[in-house]
Structure formats: C-alpha cells, structure tokens
Design a protein around this motif. Structure first.
Motif, PDB file in Angstrom:
ATOM      1  N   CYS A   3      -3.274   6.931   3.790  1.00  0.00           N
ATOM      2  CA  CYS A   3      -4.628   7.303   4.217  1.00  0.00           C
ATOM      3  C   CYS A   3      -4.893   8.801   4.030  1.00  0.00           C
ATOM      4  O   CYS A   3      -6.007   9.207   3.707  1.00  0.00           O
ATOM      5  CB  CYS A   3      -4.816   6.926   5.692  1.00  0.00           C
ATOM      6  N   HIS A  29      -8.007   1.622  -2.410  1.00  0.00           N
ATOM      7  CA  HIS A  29      -7.640   1.889  -1.006  1.00  0.00           C
ATOM      8  C   HIS A  29      -8.848   1.722  -0.094  1.00  0.00           C
ATOM      9  O   HIS A  29      -8.743   1.133   0.981  1.00  0.00           O
ATOM     10  CB  HIS A  29      -7.063   3.304  -0.869  1.00  0.00           C
ATOM     11  N   CYS A  33      -8.901  -0.463   3.207  1.00  0.00           N
ATOM     12  CA  CYS A  33      -8.748   0.281   4.486  1.00  0.00           C
ATOM     13  C   CYS A  33     -10.123   0.572   5.085  1.00  0.00           C
ATOM     14  O   CYS A  33     -10.905   1.340   4.517  1.00  0.00           O
ATOM     15  CB  CYS A  33      -7.961   1.567   4.238  1.00  0.00           C
ATOM     16  N   CYS A  36     -10.656   4.462   6.235  1.00  0.00           N
ATOM     17  CA  CYS A  36     -10.932   5.402   5.143  1.00  0.00           C
ATOM     18  C   CYS A  36     -12.306   5.131   4.544  1.00  0.00           C
ATOM     19  O   CYS A  36     -13.008   6.070   4.145  1.00  0.00           O
ATOM     20  CB  CYS A  36      -9.854   5.299   4.069  1.00  0.00           C
TER      21      CYS A  36
HETATM   22 ZN   LIG Z   1      -6.791   4.432   4.675  1.00  0.00          ZN
END
Ligand SMILES: [Zn+2]
Length: 184
Positions: A3, A29, A33, A36
C-alpha cells in the motif's frame, strides 16, 4: 504491491510523473485495495480543487517594499542609538563646561587663584576630549545611518560639533581671561 508503494505511485501520477509500466500495476492494486482506491480518489479530487483555485501572487514590488522597510527600520535603530549617545554626551559636556563656570566658586576661577587646582582643569579637559571622541563616533553613526555609505551628513555633523566645541572653548577662555583681569 504494498500500500505504501501504491501511495507513492498515486502522488507521482498526480504530478504526471508516473511511467506507463507503473500505471498498470497501480491500477491493479487500486482495483483490489479499497483503502488505496479511496485515498487515490480523495487525492485526485483535492488536486482538482487546488488547480481550480485562483492563484494569488504577491504584487511585483512586494519583496522590494519589505526589504526597504527592514532597511529603514535598521537605519532608524542606528539613528536612535547614535542620537541617544549624542544627546547624553551633549548634556554631560554642557554640565562639564557650563555648570562650573556659572558658579561663583568656579573651578576655573579657583585655578587662576590657586595653581594647585590646575590638575582639576586638566582632568576636566581630558574628560571633554574623551567625550568629544565618543560624540564624534555617535555623530558618525547617525550620519552613516542617514546617508548610507556617503559621508556628507557625517561631515556636516562633525563641522557642527566642531563649531559647538569652539564656542564652548571660547566661552571657557573668555571667562578665564575675565577672571584673570579681575584678580590682577
Ligand atoms: Zn493498498
């Protein structure tokens, strides 16, 4: 991708400095996620907001005016210090020269009657000389503060000081010679 790395890449993307290869892995990502993704979204909105805000730039002569004010203040501080020394010196000098002469039992008159008091007069003169040197330093400080590097005002102040000293000296000598005339 971690992250923290994703966060750095988001910042780079906002600065339009993200290589296309990194863009690919960042997108992956962000798809996985939620944290994020939310952060990237918030940062993008903030960036947009800041880019739309009107840019405020200082007036063209702002820095110059600030510096001029600082210099003026420094100059006035120097003038003030020099002035205080000058005024104090003038008061002390006036006291040294005029107060003894104003008294009937003046040291100057006594000196003429009693030579043992010559040292008193010499001491006074030495003190006056020291004071004059101090006053000239103060006058130079005032003069430099007023005219910067050029010394016109310093010269004028010096001449005024010399004239004042000459007047005081003439008065001293005049009183002394009058006293001599009375005693002889
Ligand atoms: Zn992340």
């Amino acid at each position: 991708m971690q992250c923290r790395e994703a966060s750095e890449l988001v910042s780079l993307r906002l600065d339009v400095a993200l290589p296309p290869t990194a863009e690919q892995s960042l997108q992956e990502h962000l798809g996985e996620c939620q944290g994020c993704h939310w952060e990237a979204d918030a940062l993008a909105r903030l960036d947009l907001l800041l880019s739309e805000a009107p840019r405020v730039s200082p007036a063209p002569q702002f820095a110059g005016r600030v510096m001029a004010r600082i210099h003026r203040r420094r100059r006035w501080m120097a003038v003030w210090r020099g002035g205080v020394v000058l005024v104090l010196g003038m008061i002390i000098m006036a006291a040294l020269c005029l107060v003894p002469l104003a008294h009937p039992a003046s040291p100057v008159a006594d000196v003429l009657n009693s030579p043992s008091l010559v040292s008193t007069l010499v001491g006074v003169l030495v003190r006056i000389a020291n004071l004059a040197a101090t006053l000239m330093g103060a006058a130079r400080l005032v003069g430099e503060a007023f005219v910067g590097s050029s010394g016109h005002l310093f010269l004028a102040g010096l001449m005024a000081l010399a004239a004042g000293l000459a007047l005081i000296w003439l008065r001293l000598v005049g009183r002394a010679s009058m006293a001599v005339g009375k005693t002889s």
